[in-house]
Scaffold this active site. Sequence first.
Site, PDB file in Angstrom:
ATOM      1  N   ASP A  86     -10.828 -23.174 -24.301  1.00 30.99           N
ATOM      2  CA  ASP A  86      -9.928 -21.886 -23.461  1.00 30.99           C
ATOM      3  C   ASP A  86     -10.657 -21.673 -22.101  1.00 30.99           C
ATOM      4  O   ASP A  86     -11.637 -22.393 -21.643  1.00 30.99           O
ATOM      5  CB  ASP A  86     -10.312 -20.601 -23.960  1.00 30.99           C
ATOM      6  CG  ASP A  86     -11.793 -20.185 -23.997  1.00 30.99           C
ATOM      7  OD1 ASP A  86     -12.804 -21.275 -24.256  1.00 30.99           O
ATOM      8  OD2 ASP A  86     -12.131 -19.054 -23.831  1.00 30.99           O
ATOM      9  N   ASP A 110     -20.620 -30.853 -22.462  1.00 29.27           N
ATOM     10  CA  ASP A 110     -20.891 -31.030 -21.013  1.00 29.27           C
ATOM     11  C   ASP A 110     -22.440 -31.094 -20.646  1.00 29.27           C
ATOM     12  O   ASP A 110     -22.777 -32.456 -20.576  1.00 29.27           O
ATOM     13  CB  ASP A 110     -20.453 -29.632 -20.385  1.00 29.27           C
ATOM     14  CG  ASP A 110     -20.477 -29.671 -18.843  1.00 29.27           C
ATOM     15  OD1 ASP A 110     -20.528 -30.596 -18.486  1.00 29.27           O
ATOM     16  OD2 ASP A 110     -20.028 -28.529 -18.248  1.00 29.27           O
TER      17      ASP A 110
HETATM   18  P1  5GP Z   1     -22.680 -27.457 -22.740  1.00 31.67           P
HETATM   19  O1  5GP Z   1     -23.806 -26.481 -23.423  1.00 31.67           O
HETATM   20  O2  5GP Z   1     -22.763 -28.994 -23.076  1.00 31.67           O
HETATM   21  O3  5GP Z   1     -22.697 -27.530 -21.245  1.00 31.67           O
HETATM   22  O4  5GP Z   1     -21.330 -26.783 -23.126  1.00 31.67           O
HETATM   23  C1  5GP Z   1     -20.930 -26.754 -24.289  1.00 31.67           C
HETATM   24  C2  5GP Z   1     -19.597 -25.861 -24.429  1.00 31.67           C
HETATM   25  O5  5GP Z   1     -19.295 -25.275 -23.109  1.00 31.67           O
HETATM   26  C3  5GP Z   1     -18.425 -26.337 -25.141  1.00 31.67           C
HETATM   27  O6  5GP Z   1     -18.569 -26.151 -26.251  1.00 31.67           O
HETATM   28  C4  5GP Z   1     -17.421 -25.492 -24.681  1.00 31.67           C
HETATM   29  O7  5GP Z   1     -17.254 -24.272 -25.351  1.00 31.67           O
HETATM   30  C5  5GP Z   1     -18.002 -25.219 -22.933  1.00 31.67           C
HETATM   31  N1  5GP Z   1     -17.394 -26.135 -22.131  1.00 31.67           N
HETATM   32  C6  5GP Z   1     -18.096 -27.052 -21.451  1.00 31.67           C
HETATM   33  N2  5GP Z   1     -16.981 -27.993 -20.772  1.00 31.67           N
HETATM   34  C7  5GP Z   1     -15.879 -27.463 -20.877  1.00 31.67           C
HETATM   35  C8  5GP Z   1     -14.670 -27.572 -20.275  1.00 31.67           C
HETATM   36  O8  5GP Z   1     -14.411 -28.519 -19.350  1.00 31.67           O
HETATM   37  N3  5GP Z   1     -13.499 -26.603 -20.696  1.00 31.67           N
HETATM   38  C9  5GP Z   1     -13.780 -25.680 -21.643  1.00 31.67           C
HETATM   39  N4  5GP Z   1     -12.621 -24.689 -22.078  1.00 31.67           N
HETATM   40  N5  5GP Z   1     -14.928 -25.325 -22.146  1.00 31.67           N
HETATM   41  C10 5GP Z   1     -16.014 -26.102 -21.827  1.00 31.67           C
END
Ligand code: 5GP
Length: 157
Positions: free
Chosen positions: A141, A85
């Site tokens: 989740d 994300d």
């Molecule tokens: P980032 O650090 O890239 O913002 O987020 C990475 C982590 O956030 C992912 O590995 C996941 O665990 C969680 N995450 C980000 N977006 C989503 C989403 O749409 N759904 C879920 N369930 N987890 C998300």
Amino acid sequence: MVKAMGRQISSDYNGRQLVLIGVLKGAFIFLSDLVRQITIPLEIDFIRTASYGSGTSSSGSVRLTKKVELDLSGKDVLLVEDIVDTGLTLDYIIEYLRKSGPATVKICSFIDKRERRQTSVPIDYACHVVEEGFLVGYGLDHAEDYRHLPEIYHLKL
Ligand code: 5GP
């Protein structure tokens, strides 16, 4: 999509020392499907970072709660994520992995979600690109619910 990605990885890493590192817990289903589509030798390990908890937006602070146990020096590491994300988790993990002296570190993610990207980290392999939404199922989740769902759903809060 996973089958095609497995074929591509098998061809790209042919003759290399491939190590797949799954990011727990979300990537466990994707990783298990993906490894069965890769036809070259590989090793598997896991890493775990503190997640969003019960919320649906990134706090921006990442903490490592399980380290890699395999020796990565000189090996070709492919980090296997469920969803990227903001990219902040990835940035943190890549920096940590580079300290172990791998030959290369690349990223593969089931979903590349561009909505809140804050880093320039490249996603080398992705099955799906989505623009927005909080997704659950297929390992993903919300407060530990929905991981077991066999398909991806958009959670409407
Ligand atoms: P980032 O650090 O890239 O913002 O987020 C990475 C982590 O956030 C992912 O590995 C996941 O665990 C969680 N995450 C980000 N977006 C989503 C989403 O749409 N759904 C879920 N369930 N987890 C998300």
